[in-house]
Design a protein around this motif. Structure first.
Motif, mmCIF file in Angstrom:
data_model
loop_
_atom_site.group_PDB
_atom_site.id
_atom_site.type_symbol
_atom_site.label_atom_id
_atom_site.label_comp_id
_atom_site.label_asym_id
_atom_site.label_seq_id
_atom_site.Cartn_x
_atom_site.Cartn_y
_atom_site.Cartn_z
ATOM 1 N N ASP A 1 -6.452 -8.956 -4.776
ATOM 2 C CA ASP A 1 -5.474 -9.501 -4.632
ATOM 3 C C ASP A 1 -4.246 -8.465 -4.644
ATOM 4 N N LEU A 2 -4.789 -6.885 -4.830
ATOM 5 C CA LEU A 2 -4.059 -5.788 -4.454
ATOM 6 C C LEU A 2 -4.767 -4.797 -3.687
ATOM 7 N N PRO A 3 -3.772 -4.031 -3.124
ATOM 8 C CA PRO A 3 -4.328 -2.825 -2.181
ATOM 9 C C PRO A 3 -5.671 -2.278 -3.018
ATOM 10 N N ASN A 4 -6.736 -2.052 -2.364
ATOM 11 C CA ASN A 4 -7.905 -1.277 -3.093
ATOM 12 C C ASN A 4 -8.235 -0.232 -2.361
ATOM 13 N N ALA A 5 -9.163 0.497 -2.704
ATOM 14 C CA ALA A 5 -9.735 1.870 -2.101
ATOM 15 C C ALA A 5 -10.431 1.628 -0.810
ATOM 16 N N MET A 6 -10.807 0.322 -0.406
ATOM 17 C CA MET A 6 -11.575 0.279 0.751
ATOM 18 C C MET A 6 -10.447 -0.138 1.855
ATOM 19 N N ASN A 7 -9.333 -0.449 1.277
ATOM 20 C CA ASN A 7 -8.180 -0.679 2.380
ATOM 21 C C ASN A 7 -7.669 0.637 2.690
ATOM 22 N N ALA A 8 -7.574 1.650 1.702
ATOM 23 C CA ALA A 8 -6.959 2.819 1.997
ATOM 24 C C ALA A 8 -8.057 3.701 2.709
ATOM 25 N N ILE A 9 -9.192 3.586 2.746
ATOM 26 C CA ILE A 9 -10.295 4.204 3.456
ATOM 27 C C ILE A 9 -10.015 3.665 5.032
ATOM 28 N N ALA A 10 -10.054 2.241 5.263
ATOM 29 C CA ALA A 10 -9.798 1.734 6.455
ATOM 30 C C ALA A 10 -8.596 2.374 6.979
ATOM 31 N N THR A 11 -7.493 2.531 6.454
ATOM 32 C CA THR A 11 -6.030 3.035 6.744
ATOM 33 C C THR A 11 -6.341 4.265 7.624
ATOM 34 N N ILE A 12 -7.061 5.302 6.590
ATOM 35 C CA ILE A 12 -6.995 6.648 7.028
ATOM 36 C C ILE A 12 -7.987 6.848 8.018
ATOM 37 N N SER A 13 -9.233 5.919 8.208
ATOM 38 C CA SER A 13 -10.129 5.765 9.412
ATOM 39 C C SER A 13 -9.383 5.473 10.571
ATOM 40 N N THR A 14 -8.475 4.625 10.522
ATOM 41 C CA THR A 14 -7.735 3.988 11.613
ATOM 42 C C THR A 14 -6.881 5.236 12.177
ATOM 43 N N PHE A 15 -6.117 5.944 11.286
ATOM 44 C CA PHE A 15 -5.331 6.989 11.614
ATOM 45 C C PHE A 15 -5.979 8.140 12.319
ATOM 46 N N ALA A 16 -7.389 8.416 11.680
ATOM 47 C CA ALA A 16 -8.408 9.304 12.457
ATOM 48 C C ALA A 16 -8.555 9.050 13.717
ATOM 49 N N LEU A 17 -9.005 7.713 13.845
ATOM 50 C CA LEU A 17 -9.559 7.169 15.309
ATOM 51 C C LEU A 17 -8.349 7.416 16.307
ATOM 52 N N VAL A 18 -7.271 6.760 16.058
ATOM 53 C CA VAL A 18 -6.049 6.989 17.038
ATOM 54 C C VAL A 18 -5.784 8.309 17.257
ATOM 55 N N THR A 19 -5.807 9.169 16.315
ATOM 56 C CA THR A 19 -5.286 10.764 16.639
ATOM 57 C C THR A 19 -6.603 11.282 17.609
ATOM 58 N N TYR A 20 -7.878 10.887 17.437
ATOM 59 C CA TYR A 20 -9.008 11.328 18.467
ATOM 60 C C TYR A 20 -8.499 10.918 19.765
ATOM 61 N N LEU A 21 -8.346 9.509 19.797
ATOM 62 C CA LEU A 21 -8.269 8.909 21.020
ATOM 63 C C LEU A 21 -7.042 9.496 21.875
ATOM 64 N N LEU A 22 -6.087 9.864 21.229
ATOM 65 C CA LEU A 22 -4.840 10.683 21.844
ATOM 66 C C LEU A 22 -5.424 11.805 22.758
ATOM 67 N N GLY A 23 -6.502 12.409 22.310
ATOM 68 C CA GLY A 23 -6.983 13.314 23.126
ATOM 69 C C GLY A 23 -7.458 13.225 24.509
ATOM 70 N N TYR A 24 -7.658 11.790 24.878
ATOM 71 C CA TYR A 24 -8.235 11.643 26.113
ATOM 72 C C TYR A 24 -7.147 11.376 27.122
ATOM 73 N N ARG A 25 -7.265 12.214 27.970
ATOM 74 C CA ARG A 25 -6.423 12.131 29.266
ATOM 75 C C ARG A 25 -6.979 12.738 30.342
ATOM 76 N N VAL A 26 -6.358 12.594 31.796
ATOM 77 C CA VAL A 26 -6.714 13.122 32.808
ATOM 78 C C VAL A 26 -5.601 14.126 33.371
ATOM 79 N N GLU A 27 -6.317 15.452 33.823
ATOM 80 C CA GLU A 27 -5.199 16.402 33.999
ATOM 81 C C GLU A 27 -4.965 16.488 35.617
ATOM 82 N N LEU A 28 -4.033 16.097 36.119
ATOM 83 C CA LEU A 28 -3.918 16.396 37.486
ATOM 84 C C LEU A 28 -3.165 17.781 38.025
ATOM 85 N N SER A 29 -3.814 18.469 38.842
ATOM 86 C CA SER A 29 -3.103 19.671 39.021
ATOM 87 C C SER A 29 -2.209 19.484 40.225
#
Length: 462
Positions: free
Chosen positions: A227-255
C-alpha cells in the motif's frame, strides 16, 4: 492572432547565464502553480481517470497544473499530423506561414484545455456537479484554461531562445524528480493496518528495522508492503535509471568532412534514442485523451454498448477493467502483470507499436528526418566521408530510419518493464526524465566548451 498571447523573440542571442535564470524562474513558477489548489473544489474523493499518467504529463490533481502539458502536446501532435498529411498546407520557409501555423496550434491548445476542463468538471472530479453550480463550473474552467495558457507561454518563452530547450521537457522532468524524491525520502506518517509508517521507501527501511523487534518481518514489510512505496520499488526505479543511462551510449558515428577544407573531419553521432523522449510524451498524451473521453461517456452513458466497448470503469476508485482503455492502461505491478498476462501483452504491444510509429513520424514533422539532415549538411558544405552529395540522403536514411523506429520501440519496452516492476514515477516518467537530464548535461558541457574556446581566442588576440 491579435487576440492570442504571444512571446516576442529576443533581438539578440542571450548569454547562457541569463537563459539559465529564465529557465529557473519558469520552473519556479510551474512548481508554485503545482502546489496552488483550484478555487471552488467541493471534494477530491472521486476517482481519477488520469492517475497513472499524471507524473509524465506534469500534472498535479486539484492544482493549477491539473491539465499539465496535455493540451500543448495534443495540439502539437494533431496539428503536425494534419500538416504532414497535407490537410493543412504550410511552407516553413515563409515567416507568415510559420506564424499562422504557430498561432493555430496555440489557439487549438487553448480550446483543448477548455474542453478537457469541462470534461473534468462535469464528470464530478471536483465534487458533485449539482453542488458546484454554474458559477463554480465557470470559475474552475477559467482557472484551468488560464493556467494551461501560462504553461504554454512559459514553454514558448523557453523555445524562442530565452531559456534552455523545451519548457515541456523541464516541467515533466521536474515533476518526475519531485515525485521520485518524495516517494524515496518522505517523512510523512501514514496510518496502515500494520500501524503508523513513513511514506518514503528508503526512510521506512530504517524506521521499520529500528522500531520493530521482529527484524525479519520488518524487512519483509519494508521490501514488499503493497500500500506504500517499498524498497523493491526503489530498486526497480534505480535499475531503470541505470538501464536508460547505459542505452544512451548506443549510437552510430558517421564520419563527416568539410567540402571546402577536406583536411577537416569530424563525427556526426546518431543515437539509439534519436527522438529523445518525445514518443513517450506523445503516446501518453494520446492515451490520456482516450481515457478522458471514455470516462466522460461512461459517467453519463454507462450501459451503452459502444461506450462499454470503449471502456468499462469499476471498483472503489473507478479504474478501467474492460474495453479498449483497459488495454491502454499499464499493469499495476508485477503481480497484476502475472495474473493478467493478456492485458500485459496487449498493452506492451500497443505501446511499442505506437511509440515506434510516433518516433518515426516525429522525425518527419520536426525537421530531423534524413532529408532534412542531408539539406542541413549541404548548407554547411559538409558531406559524409566516402559518399557523394547525392548519396548522403540514402546513407542517412539507412541509419536514421532504424534509429527512430527501433529507438521508439526500445523506449516503449523499457517503459513497460519499469511499470511491471513497479518503478516509482512510472516507466515513461523515469525514461523521459533521464533523457531530459542527459540532454541538459550535454547542453551545459557544450556551452562550457564554447566558453573556453572563446576565452582562448580572446587570450590569443591579446
Amino acid at each position: 492572432m491579435a487576440a492570442l498571447p504571444d512571446v516576442e523573440s529576443p533581438d539578440r542571442k542571450l548569454p547562457f547565464n541569463e537563459r539559465v535564470v529564465y529557465a529557473g524562474v519558469s520552473l519556479l513558477v510551474y512548481m508554485v502553480m503545482s502546489q496552488l489548489p483550484l478555487y471552488g473544489i467541493k471534494s477530491l474523493e472521486s476517482s481519477d481517470p488520469l492517475d497513472s499518467l499524471r507524473v509524465v504529463m506534469a500534472s498535479n490533481r486539484g492544482t493549477l497544473t491539473e491539465l499539465g502539458v496535455i493540451p500543448i502536446l495534443t495540439s502539437g501532435m494533431i496539428m503536425q499530423l494534419l500538416a504532414a498529411a497535407n490537410f493543412i498546407r504550410v511552407d516553413y520557409n515563409l515567416k507568415e506561414d510559420r506564424a499562422l501555423f504557430s498561432g493555430a496550434q496555440k489557439l487549438f491548445a487553448i480550446l483543448l484545455a477548455a474542453a478537457q476542463a469541462l470534461v473534468l468538471v462535469f464528470t464530478g472530479l471536483y465534487g458533485n456537479p449539482n453542488d458546484i453550480g454554474a458559477v463554480g463550473y465557470g470559475l474552475l474552467t477559467l482557472q484551468l484554461v488560464l493556467s494551461s495558457t501560462v504553461i504554454m507561454l512559459m514553454d514558448e518563452l523557453m523555445q524562442k531562445g530565452y531559456g534552455l530547450g523545451s519548457g515541456i521537457n523541464i516541467f515533466v522532468a521536474a515533476n518526475v524528480c519531485q515525485t521520485v524524491f518524495w516517494k524515496f525520502m518522505s517523512f510523512s506518517s501514514v496510518p496502515t493496518y500494520r500501524g503508523s509508517e513513513y511514506e518514503g521507501a528508503i526512510v521506512s527501511i530504517f524506521h521499520l528495522i529500528g522500531s520493530r523487534s521482529n527484524k525479519i518481518r520488518a524487512l519483509k514489510d519494508a521490501f514488499y508492503r503493497p500500500d506504500l512505496p517499498n524498497a523493491m520499488n526503489a530498486i526497480a526505479t534505480i535499475s531503470t535509471f541505470a538501464l536508460v543511462t547505459y542505452l544512451l551510449g548506443y549510437r552510430v558515428e558517421l564520419s563527416i568532412k568539410s567540402s571546402r577544407m577536406r583536411s577537416q573531419r569530424a563525427s556526426y553521432p546518431i543515437r539509439l534514442f534519436y527522438t529523445s523522449g518525445m514518443p513517450l510524451m506523445l503516446q501518453s498524451a494520446l492515451f490520456s485523451n482516450v481515457l478522458l473521453v471514455s470516462y466522460l461517456f461512461s459517467t453519463y452513458f454507462e450501459n451503452n454498448l459502444l461506450v462499454r466497448v470503449l471502456g468499462v470503469w469499476s471498483g472503489d476508485k473507478l479504474v478501467p477493467v474492460d474495453g479498449i482503455v483497459y488495454y491502454l492502461s499499464a499493469p499495476h505491478g508485477l503481480i497484476d502483470a502475472i495474473f493478467h498476462p493478456v492485458h500485459t501483452l496487449v498493452y506492451a504491444s500497443l505501446t511499442t507499436i505506437v511509440c515506434a510509429y510516433l518516433s518515426k513520424l516525429w522525425t518527419d514533422v520536426s525537421g530531423s528526418s534524413s532529408r532534412d539532415v542531408a539539406r542541413q549538411l549541404k548548407d554547411q558544405q559538409v558531406t559524409i566521408a566516402g559518399y557523394r552529395d547525392v548519396s548522403v540522403y540514402k546513407e542517412l536514411n539507412r541509419v536514421i530510419l532504424p534509429a527512430a523506429s527501433i529507438g521508439g520501440a526500445t523506449l516503449a519496452i523499457a517503459s513497460v518493464l519499469a511499470d511491471v516492476l513497479g518503478s516509482i514515477g512510472t516507466g515513461p516518467g523515469i525514461l523521459i526524465s533521464v533523457l531530459v537530464i542527459f540532454q541538459y548535461f550535454e547542453m551545459f558541457a557544450r556551452e562550457q566548451m564554447e566558453g573556453n574556446l572563446s576565452m582562448e581566442n580572446m587570450m590569443a588576440l591579446q
